[in-house]
Write an enzyme that holds these catalytic residues in place. Structure first.
Site, short mmCIF file in Angstrom:
data_model
loop_
_atom_site.label_atom_id
_atom_site.label_comp_id
_atom_site.label_asym_id
_atom_site.label_seq_id
_atom_site.Cartn_x
_atom_site.Cartn_y
_atom_site.Cartn_z
N GLU A 2 13.55 -3.98 -1.75
CA GLU A 2 13.36 -2.89 -0.79
C GLU A 2 14.16 -3.15 0.47
O GLU A 2 14.81 -2.24 1.02
CB GLU A 2 11.88 -2.74 -0.45
CG GLU A 2 11.62 -1.58 0.51
CD GLU A 2 10.22 -1.59 1.08
OE1 GLU A 2 9.61 -0.51 1.19
OE2 GLU A 2 9.73 -2.70 1.45
N TRP B 20 7.91 3.49 -3.69
CA TRP B 20 8.19 4.70 -2.92
C TRP B 20 8.05 5.98 -3.75
O TRP B 20 8.33 7.07 -3.25
CB TRP B 20 9.60 4.63 -2.33
CG TRP B 20 9.67 3.81 -1.07
CD1 TRP B 20 10.00 2.49 -0.94
CD2 TRP B 20 9.41 4.28 0.26
NE1 TRP B 20 9.96 2.11 0.37
CE2 TRP B 20 9.60 3.18 1.13
CE3 TRP B 20 9.03 5.52 0.79
CZ2 TRP B 20 9.42 3.28 2.52
CZ3 TRP B 20 8.86 5.62 2.17
CH2 TRP B 20 9.05 4.52 3.01
N ARG C 172 3.59 0.64 14.21
CA ARG C 172 2.70 1.65 14.77
C ARG C 172 1.47 1.88 13.91
O ARG C 172 0.36 2.11 14.40
CB ARG C 172 3.43 2.98 14.96
CG ARG C 172 3.84 3.61 13.64
CD ARG C 172 4.20 5.08 13.73
NE ARG C 172 4.51 5.56 12.38
CZ ARG C 172 3.63 6.15 11.58
NH1 ARG C 172 2.39 6.34 11.97
NH2 ARG C 172 3.98 6.53 10.36
N SER C 173 1.65 1.86 12.58
CA SER C 173 0.58 2.14 11.63
C SER C 173 0.53 1.00 10.64
O SER C 173 1.53 0.70 9.98
CB SER C 173 0.85 3.47 10.91
OG SER C 173 -0.16 3.73 9.95
N ASP D 193 -1.44 -0.67 7.53
CA ASP D 193 -2.36 -0.70 6.40
C ASP D 193 -2.56 -2.17 6.03
O ASP D 193 -1.76 -2.76 5.31
CB ASP D 193 -1.73 0.09 5.25
CG ASP D 193 -2.53 0.04 3.96
OD1 ASP D 193 -3.57 -0.65 3.92
OD2 ASP D 193 -2.12 0.70 2.98
N ARG E 142 -4.91 11.47 7.83
CA ARG E 142 -4.21 12.55 7.17
C ARG E 142 -4.40 12.54 5.66
O ARG E 142 -4.26 13.56 5.00
CB ARG E 142 -2.71 12.49 7.48
CG ARG E 142 -2.06 11.22 7.00
CD ARG E 142 -0.56 11.17 7.15
NE ARG E 142 -0.06 9.89 6.68
CZ ARG E 142 0.13 9.59 5.40
NH1 ARG E 142 -0.14 10.48 4.46
NH2 ARG E 142 0.56 8.40 5.05
N TYR F 2 13.97 4.82 6.75
CA TYR F 2 14.47 3.57 7.32
C TYR F 2 15.97 3.35 7.18
O TYR F 2 16.67 3.09 8.17
CB TYR F 2 13.74 2.39 6.67
CG TYR F 2 12.26 2.36 6.93
CD1 TYR F 2 11.74 1.81 8.10
CD2 TYR F 2 11.37 2.87 5.98
CE1 TYR F 2 10.38 1.78 8.33
CE2 TYR F 2 10.01 2.85 6.21
CZ TYR F 2 9.51 2.30 7.38
OH TYR F 2 8.16 2.28 7.61
N HIS G 114 -5.57 -0.79 10.46
CA HIS G 114 -6.68 -0.18 9.73
C HIS G 114 -6.81 -0.67 8.29
O HIS G 114 -5.86 -1.19 7.71
CB HIS G 114 -6.53 1.35 9.73
CG HIS G 114 -5.20 1.82 9.20
ND1 HIS G 114 -4.11 2.04 10.02
CD2 HIS G 114 -4.77 2.08 7.93
CE1 HIS G 114 -3.08 2.43 9.29
NE2 HIS G 114 -3.46 2.46 8.02
N CYS H 205 6.60 3.12 9.70
CA CYS H 205 5.43 2.35 10.14
C CYS H 205 5.90 1.09 10.86
O CYS H 205 5.50 0.84 11.99
CB CYS H 205 4.55 2.00 8.95
SG CYS H 205 3.84 3.43 8.11
#
Length: 313
Positions: free
Chosen positions: A69, A91, A215-216, A218, A31, A133, A256, A195
């Protein structure tokens, strides 16, 4: 050939994953338009029973930012203003991009952040990230009948974190010791869907182990933060529930590296891991929601220098 010490270091599991994703990952359009190399369904596991935390040493990772955080999450916050007041800017990219897009004003990040901090009304208008979150962890929406087939949202919501602590204490063998941020009904309202989305816990032999389903992932920028966040939370829960820390297991879905992170990968893989730091607590707070930044004592952190890399928004 790798020497034995480097091979056995727990950080090598992360570095091996990074190397394999970069070499073998499938090219993918994403995206952000940057492009990634990705693999699917990966697992890492770390023993926390010796007091160490998975804070990478092959590059400096700001554990102070991670603590702030996490406390922001646990406070149920969704606006970046409290983070910026503590000097945490991780953020900012998402509300800044929205502000530029919707107003056409080419404001600098520094100027935008300064205005968020100085102007509460501006922060309310432009600093909120939607029900991310903190909202889901502490205020998962609850609805009650409002007559004639209608329902209205109650103001308090469901506090998943407090419920989790109660359940670990009172029913440690439960298979429902978990919480999640993946609220399908509210995903479209979030600046970024979660994520690190689902956490689950397991009690055995006086130890608390934890699992994170992400799920994702980095690998270059996000995962080093996510590993520490999950480890800190596990340690906090263990302290609050009179348990010792056990194993932390990380499951990655879409794992990824961004195509513009080649220099980060090469630099980090060329470095030797150093001993991981340990975490202690300065006190035992009254509840899981009462921790302060000063309660986290990280000792023995001696990392290699930070490695700059662009973030994809």
């Amino acid at each position: 050939m790798l020497d034995r010490a480097r091979t056995s270091h727990p950080e090598r599991r992360y570095l091996d994953l990074m190397e394999r994703v970069w070499r073998e990952g499938s090219p993918r359009r994403d995206r952000t338009g940057v492009g990634t190399r990705a693999v699917f369904g990966e697992r890492l596991a770390f023993d926390l029973s010796d007091g160490t935390i998975p804070l990478l040493t092959t590059k400096r990772v700001s554990w102070k930012t991670i603590v702030r955080e996490l406390l922001w999450f646990l406070g149920g916050e969704t606006n970046i203003r409290p983070l910026l007041q503590d000097g945490v800017t991780i953020w900012t990219d998402w509300p800044l991009a929205r502000y530029r897009r919707e107003t056409g004003e080419a404001v600098t990040q520094a100027a935008f952040e300064a205005r968020i901090v100085a102007d509460e009304a501006f922060a309310q208008a432009w600093g909120d990230l939607g029900p991310v979150y903190g909202a889901q962890w502490r205020h998962w929406p609850r609805y009650e009948p409002a007559g004639e087939g209608l329902f209205r949202r109650t103001p308090e919501g469901i506090d998943q974190i407090s419920r989790l602590v109660h359940d670990i204490r009172t029913n440690p063998s439960s298979r429902r010791l978990l919480f999640t941020g993946w609220n399908v009904a509210e995903l479209d309202g979030m600046a970024l869907p979660p994520c690190h989305m689902t956490y689950q816990y397991f009690v055995a032999d006086g130890r608390l182990s934890g699992l994170l389903h992400q799920r994702s992932c980095d690998v270059g920028l996000g995962v080093p933060y996510n590993l520490v966040t999950a480890a800190l939370l596990l340690r906090m829960l263990a302290q609050q529930c009179d348990l010792e820390p056990g194993e932390f297991v990380w499951f990655g879905g879409d794992v990824h590296l961004y195509e513009n992170h080649g220099e980060l990968v090469a630099t980090q893989l060329a470095r030797e891991p150093r001993p991981w730091p340990t975490l202690a607590f300065a006190r035992r707070p009254a509840s899981i929601l009462d921790y302060r930044f000063e309660d986290f004592v990280v000792e023995g952190y001696d990392p290699h220098p930070a490695i700059p890399a662009p973030i994809a928004v």
